[in-house]
Design an enzyme around this catalytic site. Structure first.
Site, short mmCIF file in Angstrom:
data_model
loop_
_atom_site.label_atom_id
_atom_site.label_comp_id
_atom_site.label_asym_id
_atom_site.label_seq_id
_atom_site.Cartn_x
_atom_site.Cartn_y
_atom_site.Cartn_z
N THR A 33 -12.10 -0.22 -3.93
CA THR A 33 -11.25 -1.29 -4.48
C THR A 33 -9.91 -1.31 -3.75
O THR A 33 -9.40 -0.25 -3.39
CB THR A 33 -11.00 -1.04 -5.98
OG1 THR A 33 -12.26 -1.02 -6.66
CG2 THR A 33 -10.13 -2.13 -6.60
N GLY A 34 -9.35 -2.51 -3.59
CA GLY A 34 -8.02 -2.62 -3.01
C GLY A 34 -7.97 -3.69 -1.95
O GLY A 34 -8.97 -4.33 -1.62
N THR A 36 -7.43 -3.36 1.28
CA THR A 36 -8.18 -3.01 2.50
C THR A 36 -9.67 -3.23 2.27
O THR A 36 -10.38 -3.76 3.15
CB THR A 36 -7.90 -1.54 2.90
OG1 THR A 36 -6.49 -1.29 2.81
CG2 THR A 36 -8.37 -1.26 4.32
N ASP A 86 -13.95 3.13 1.00
CA ASP A 86 -12.79 2.83 0.16
C ASP A 86 -11.49 3.10 0.94
O ASP A 86 -11.49 3.82 1.95
CB ASP A 86 -12.81 3.70 -1.10
CG ASP A 86 -12.00 3.12 -2.25
OD1 ASP A 86 -11.29 2.11 -2.04
OD2 ASP A 86 -12.08 3.67 -3.36
N GLY A 87 -10.42 2.53 0.45
CA GLY A 87 -9.10 2.79 1.00
C GLY A 87 -8.46 3.99 0.32
O GLY A 87 -9.12 4.73 -0.42
N ALA A 88 -7.19 4.19 0.55
CA ALA A 88 -6.44 5.27 -0.10
C ALA A 88 -4.97 4.90 -0.10
O ALA A 88 -4.52 4.08 0.71
CB ALA A 88 -6.65 6.59 0.64
N ASP A 89 -4.23 5.53 -1.00
CA ASP A 89 -2.78 5.35 -1.01
C ASP A 89 -2.10 6.35 -0.09
O ASP A 89 -1.09 6.04 0.53
CB ASP A 89 -2.25 5.47 -2.44
CG ASP A 89 -2.85 4.40 -3.33
OD1 ASP A 89 -2.71 3.21 -2.99
OD2 ASP A 89 -3.52 4.74 -4.32
N GLY A 100 -5.79 5.21 -6.54
CA GLY A 100 -5.53 4.68 -7.87
C GLY A 100 -4.34 3.75 -7.93
O GLY A 100 -3.98 3.28 -9.01
N GLU A 108 -13.97 4.59 -9.01
CA GLU A 108 -14.03 4.97 -7.59
C GLU A 108 -14.57 6.40 -7.46
O GLU A 108 -15.46 6.68 -6.64
CB GLU A 108 -12.65 4.86 -6.94
CG GLU A 108 -12.18 3.42 -6.80
CD GLU A 108 -10.74 3.30 -6.30
OE1 GLU A 108 -10.38 2.20 -5.88
OE2 GLU A 108 -9.98 4.28 -6.36
C1 5RP Z 1 -7.39 1.46 -5.90
C2 5RP Z 1 -7.25 2.41 -4.77
C3 5RP Z 1 -7.04 1.83 -3.40
O1 5RP Z 1 -7.99 2.35 -2.55
C4 5RP Z 1 -5.68 2.20 -2.92
O2 5RP Z 1 -4.73 1.80 -3.89
C5 5RP Z 1 -5.38 1.55 -1.58
O3 5RP Z 1 -5.28 0.17 -1.76
P1 5RP Z 1 -4.86 -0.82 -0.59
O4 5RP Z 1 -6.03 -0.87 0.35
O5 5RP Z 1 -4.60 -2.11 -1.31
O6 5RP Z 1 -3.62 -0.27 0.05
O7 5RP Z 1 -7.32 3.60 -4.91
O8 5RP Z 1 -7.53 2.12 -7.11
#
Ligand code: 5RP
Length: 223
Positions: A33-34, A36, A86-89, A100, A108
């Site tokens: 989710t996100g 990316t 998935d992406g990450a912060d 998150g 996730e």
């Molecule tokens: C959502 C997440 C996302 O992977 C994380 O926040 C990165 O999001 P983005 O790709 O918008 O920077 O963990 O719960």
């Protein structure tokens, strides 16, 4: 100079290129989710005839996948899948992550746990030496918000309730600021152990398998 949005597109395109040779008519893909991942879904959709279906980690991603005509399966109907994307912060060179920021961390972590490999897609700004500059999201049962806040403060965090935000599971998010996360797996286990915590946004006990990092000079791999 590429913008952050362009770098997200580069990471997403690299991920699709990476996965393409492995796709078969039986392939199930776990989808994060996100922003990316949104771009990843849009890019992947051009190849939707090459794989069977997706398992989604949020209502947001489910909607986007379905808008592209990609079948979304219930996790209860799935035994395993090869890849979760998935992406990450934040992500370290050890492939430990904070996730998150979008509030989807619990689903996730659940979907990722079913996949053999976690492919993380990020732009360079997400790569850090040590986790903690990005506030650590924790999903909590609403009635436990106060007691969990106190327990998180006791381990040195400044806790901010993400007021007005309700997760797909009907829970609350606490964002923990100011943690020096020197031992991410230990901290993840410690936070998991607090009654009322549904999910900790640290993905360190099980991190990513590989990360594709988009920077100004191209896409590099962490593994
Ligand atoms: C959502 C997440 C996302 O992977 C994380 O926040 C990165 O999001 P983005 O790709 O918008 O920077 O963990 O719960």
């Amino acid at each position: 100079m590429y913008s952050q949005d362009q770098l997200k597109q580069h990471a997403a395109t690299a991920a699709v290129d990476y996965l393409l040779p492995m796709l078969t008519p039986d392939t199930l893909l776990g989808i994060g989710t996100g922003s990316t991942v949104d771009v990843f879904i849009d890019t992947l959709a051009q190849h939707k005839h090459l794989f069977k279906a997706a398992v989604s980690s949020s209502e947001r991603s489910t909607l986007r996948l379905q808008q592209h005509g990609i079948t979304v399966l219930d996790l209860n109907d799935v035994d395993s899948m090869d890849w979760y994307i998935d992406g990450a912060d934040e992500i370290t060179h050890h492939l430990h992550m904070t996730k998150g920021g979008g509030g989807a961390l619990t689903r996730e972590k659940i979907v990722a746990s079913v996949a053999k490999h976690f492919l993380c897609i990020v732009d360079q700004s997400k790569v850090v030496e040590q986790l903690g500059a990005f506030p650590l999201p924790i999903e909590v049962i609403p009635m436990a918000r106060r007691i969990v806040t106190q327990r998180l403060e006791a381990i040195g965090g400044r806790v901010v309730w993400r007021e007005g935000f309700v997760t797909d599971n009907g829970n609350s998010i606490l964002d923990v600021h100011g943690l020096q996360i020197t031992a991410p797996a230990q901290l993840e286990a410690q936070i998991n152990d607090i009654p009322g915590v549904v999910c900790c946004g640290l993905f360190a006990i099980t991190g990513a398998s590989i990360a594709l990092v988009a920077g100004q000079d191209g896409v590099t791999t962490l593994s």
